[in-house]
Scaffold this motif. Structure first.
Motif, PDB file in Angstrom:
ATOM      1  N   ALA A   1      51.423  34.165  28.319  1.00 52.03           N
ATOM      2  CA  ALA A   1      51.930  33.327  29.657  1.00 52.03           C
ATOM      3  C   ALA A   1      52.516  33.876  30.612  1.00 52.03           C
ATOM      4  O   ALA A   1      52.594  33.609  32.032  1.00 52.03           O
ATOM      5  CB  ALA A   1      52.559  32.131  29.005  1.00 52.03           C
ATOM      6  N   ALA A   2      53.194  35.241  30.092  1.00 52.46           N
ATOM      7  CA  ALA A   2      53.922  35.666  31.293  1.00 52.46           C
ATOM      8  C   ALA A   2      53.152  36.404  32.364  1.00 52.46           C
ATOM      9  O   ALA A   2      52.146  37.186  32.336  1.00 52.46           O
ATOM     10  CB  ALA A   2      55.286  36.810  31.422  1.00 52.46           C
ATOM     11  N   PRO A   3      53.116  36.502  34.096  1.00 56.61           N
ATOM     12  CA  PRO A   3      51.644  37.142  34.354  1.00 56.61           C
ATOM     13  C   PRO A   3      52.013  39.069  34.434  1.00 56.61           C
ATOM     14  O   PRO A   3      53.478  39.088  34.315  1.00 56.61           O
ATOM     15  CB  PRO A   3      52.174  37.097  35.789  1.00 56.61           C
ATOM     16  N   ALA A   4      51.090  39.088  34.485  1.00 49.67           N
ATOM     17  CA  ALA A   4      50.505  40.546  34.520  1.00 49.67           C
ATOM     18  C   ALA A   4      50.745  41.224  35.755  1.00 49.67           C
ATOM     19  O   ALA A   4      49.445  40.457  36.522  1.00 49.67           O
ATOM     20  CB  ALA A   4      50.387  41.273  33.446  1.00 49.67           C
ATOM     21  N   SER A   5      50.414  42.629  36.426  1.00 51.45           N
ATOM     22  CA  SER A   5      50.027  43.531  37.824  1.00 51.45           C
ATOM     23  C   SER A   5      48.385  43.255  36.931  1.00 51.45           C
ATOM     24  O   SER A   5      47.739  43.763  35.692  1.00 51.45           O
ATOM     25  CB  SER A   5      50.554  44.542  38.087  1.00 51.45           C
ATOM     26  N   THR A   6      47.415  43.411  38.146  1.00 48.91           N
ATOM     27  CA  THR A   6      46.813  43.490  37.696  1.00 48.91           C
ATOM     28  C   THR A   6      46.097  44.643  36.534  1.00 48.91           C
ATOM     29  O   THR A   6      45.094  44.831  36.343  1.00 48.91           O
ATOM     30  CB  THR A   6      45.563  43.385  39.103  1.00 48.91           C
ATOM     31  N   GLU A   7      46.406  45.768  37.254  1.00 48.55           N
ATOM     32  CA  GLU A   7      46.957  47.469  36.694  1.00 48.55           C
ATOM     33  C   GLU A   7      47.208  46.699  35.526  1.00 48.55           C
ATOM     34  O   GLU A   7      46.316  48.131  34.824  1.00 48.55           O
ATOM     35  CB  GLU A   7      47.518  48.286  37.614  1.00 48.55           C
ATOM     36  N   ALA A   8      48.266  45.991  35.057  1.00 52.98           N
ATOM     37  CA  ALA A   8      48.654  46.608  33.042  1.00 52.98           C
ATOM     38  C   ALA A   8      47.382  45.428  32.965  1.00 52.98           C
ATOM     39  O   ALA A   8      46.872  46.096  31.378  1.00 52.98           O
ATOM     40  CB  ALA A   8      49.635  45.280  33.646  1.00 52.98           C
ATOM     41  N   VAL A   9      46.765  44.650  33.305  1.00 46.02           N
ATOM     42  CA  VAL A   9      45.286  43.828  33.006  1.00 46.02           C
ATOM     43  C   VAL A   9      43.792  44.693  33.033  1.00 46.02           C
ATOM     44  O   VAL A   9      44.382  44.392  31.426  1.00 46.02           O
ATOM     45  CB  VAL A   9      44.926  42.572  33.418  1.00 46.02           C
ATOM     46  N   LEU A  10      43.779  45.454  33.327  1.00 47.44           N
ATOM     47  CA  LEU A  10      42.769  46.312  33.403  1.00 47.44           C
ATOM     48  C   LEU A  10      42.883  47.633  32.617  1.00 47.44           C
ATOM     49  O   LEU A  10      41.802  47.838  31.706  1.00 47.44           O
ATOM     50  CB  LEU A  10      42.453  47.218  34.846  1.00 47.44           C
ATOM     51  N   ALA A  11      44.319  47.730  32.127  1.00 42.65           N
ATOM     52  CA  ALA A  11      44.372  48.638  31.705  1.00 42.65           C
ATOM     53  C   ALA A  11      44.667  47.966  29.384  1.00 42.65           C
ATOM     54  O   ALA A  11      43.988  48.877  28.934  1.00 42.65           O
ATOM     55  CB  ALA A  11      46.024  49.350  31.611  1.00 42.65           C
ATOM     56  N   ALA A  12      44.979  47.394  29.886  1.00 49.83           N
ATOM     57  CA  ALA A  12      44.317  46.259  28.286  1.00 49.83           C
ATOM     58  C   ALA A  12      43.543  46.424  28.219  1.00 49.83           C
ATOM     59  O   ALA A  12      43.504  46.692  26.821  1.00 49.83           O
ATOM     60  CB  ALA A  12      45.495  45.439  28.432  1.00 49.83           C
ATOM     61  N   TYR A  13      42.953  45.816  29.020  1.00 52.84           N
ATOM     62  CA  TYR A  13      41.117  45.456  29.222  1.00 52.84           C
ATOM     63  C   TYR A  13      40.784  46.854  28.602  1.00 52.84           C
ATOM     64  O   TYR A  13      40.098  46.866  27.287  1.00 52.84           O
ATOM     65  CB  TYR A  13      40.881  44.658  30.340  1.00 52.84           C
ATOM     66  N   ALA A  14      40.963  47.964  28.897  1.00 53.99           N
ATOM     67  CA  ALA A  14      39.744  49.408  28.766  1.00 53.99           C
ATOM     68  C   ALA A  14      40.880  49.286  27.171  1.00 53.99           C
ATOM     69  O   ALA A  14      40.066  49.728  26.157  1.00 53.99           O
ATOM     70  CB  ALA A  14      41.097  50.042  29.398  1.00 53.99           C
ATOM     71  N   LEU A  15      42.074  49.027  27.236  1.00 44.22           N
ATOM     72  CA  LEU A  15      42.428  49.686  25.184  1.00 44.22           C
ATOM     73  C   LEU A  15      42.163  48.753  24.487  1.00 44.22           C
ATOM     74  O   LEU A  15      41.584  48.968  23.287  1.00 44.22           O
ATOM     75  CB  LEU A  15      44.218  49.348  24.968  1.00 44.22           C
ATOM     76  N   VAL A  16      41.550  46.980  25.173  1.00 41.31           N
ATOM     77  CA  VAL A  16      40.980  46.764  23.884  1.00 41.31           C
ATOM     78  C   VAL A  16      39.756  46.931  23.499  1.00 41.31           C
ATOM     79  O   VAL A  16      39.375  46.388  22.495  1.00 41.31           O
ATOM     80  CB  VAL A  16      41.359  45.213  24.263  1.00 41.31           C
ATOM     81  N   GLY A  17      39.087  47.304  24.748  1.00 40.30           N
ATOM     82  CA  GLY A  17      37.937  47.686  24.515  1.00 40.30           C
ATOM     83  C   GLY A  17      38.018  49.020  23.727  1.00 40.30           C
ATOM     84  O   GLY A  17      36.273  48.444  22.865  1.00 40.30           O
ATOM     85  N   ALA A  18      38.294  49.807  24.062  1.00 40.25           N
ATOM     86  CA  ALA A  18      38.072  50.841  23.197  1.00 40.25           C
ATOM     87  C   ALA A  18      38.604  50.891  21.573  1.00 40.25           C
ATOM     88  O   ALA A  18      37.722  51.430  20.820  1.00 40.25           O
ATOM     89  CB  ALA A  18      38.842  52.055  23.175  1.00 40.25           C
ATOM     90  N   ARG A  19      39.571  50.031  21.670  1.00 42.75           N
ATOM     91  CA  ARG A  19      40.192  50.127  19.433  1.00 42.75           C
ATOM     92  C   ARG A  19      38.357  48.580  19.143  1.00 42.75           C
ATOM     93  O   ARG A  19      38.224  48.739  18.119  1.00 42.75           O
ATOM     94  CB  ARG A  19      40.600  48.825  20.353  1.00 42.75           C
TER      95      ARG A  19
END
Length: 164
Positions: free
Chosen positions: A11-29
């Protein structure tokens, strides 16, 4: 089936960069879990061939044949559990990646959600053998080895020597 984290955690807003970094991490995992899921049956199949060669050896003693077959049955169970665990973890990360894709609006930008079902991405006209779940087929195959191992073990211990 696996579930993604509760919506209130994101629910807490995150920056686009943080979201993209999380997306890359989740994708790799997710890719790592997917790779590990398919390594289990590949290695187990090789081990099953070795154990069944011992269990079906007509010159082997009954105890040696029974032990090899029981080890094969145990291996089949362990492999099935490991495949299921890695599938569950991979599915959980896939659902999280899908939520991130929705947050980024990728479905609107690309015209299709990257994690849409195969029917949506490829169309409904795929051959039946392509639509089958490879995971379910391999899990059935691994468990079939386990059943065969149990039959050979029972035959080695108390059976009429069907495999001699």
């Amino acid at each position: 089936m696996a579930s993604s984290p509760p919506a209130d955690r994101l629910a807490a807003p995150a920056s686009t960069e943080a979201v993209l970094a999380a997306y890359a991490l989740v994708g790799a995992r997710r890719a790592t879990f997917d790779t590990m899921m398919w390594q289990a049956p590949a290695l187990a199949t090789a081990a099953q061939a070795f154990l069944l060669a011992i269990a079906l050896d007509p010159d082997g003693t009954r105890p040696a044949r029974a032990v090899a077959a029981l080890l094969g049955a145990g291996l089949a169970g362990l492999c099935a559990q490991l495949m299921a665990k890695h599938r569950w973890l991979e599915t959980s990360d896939s659902r999280l990646a899908e939520r991130i894709e929705q947050e980024l609006g990728l479905d609107r930008r690309l015209g299709i959600a990257p994690h849409a079902s195969a029917v949506v991405r490829l169309g409904a006209g795929q051959p039946w053998w392509v639509r089958l779940s490879s995971y379910r087929l391999w899990l059935l195959g691994v468990l079939s080895f386990g059943v065969a191992d149990l039959v050979v073990a029972v035959d080695a211990v108390a059976g009429p020597g069907l495999f001699r």
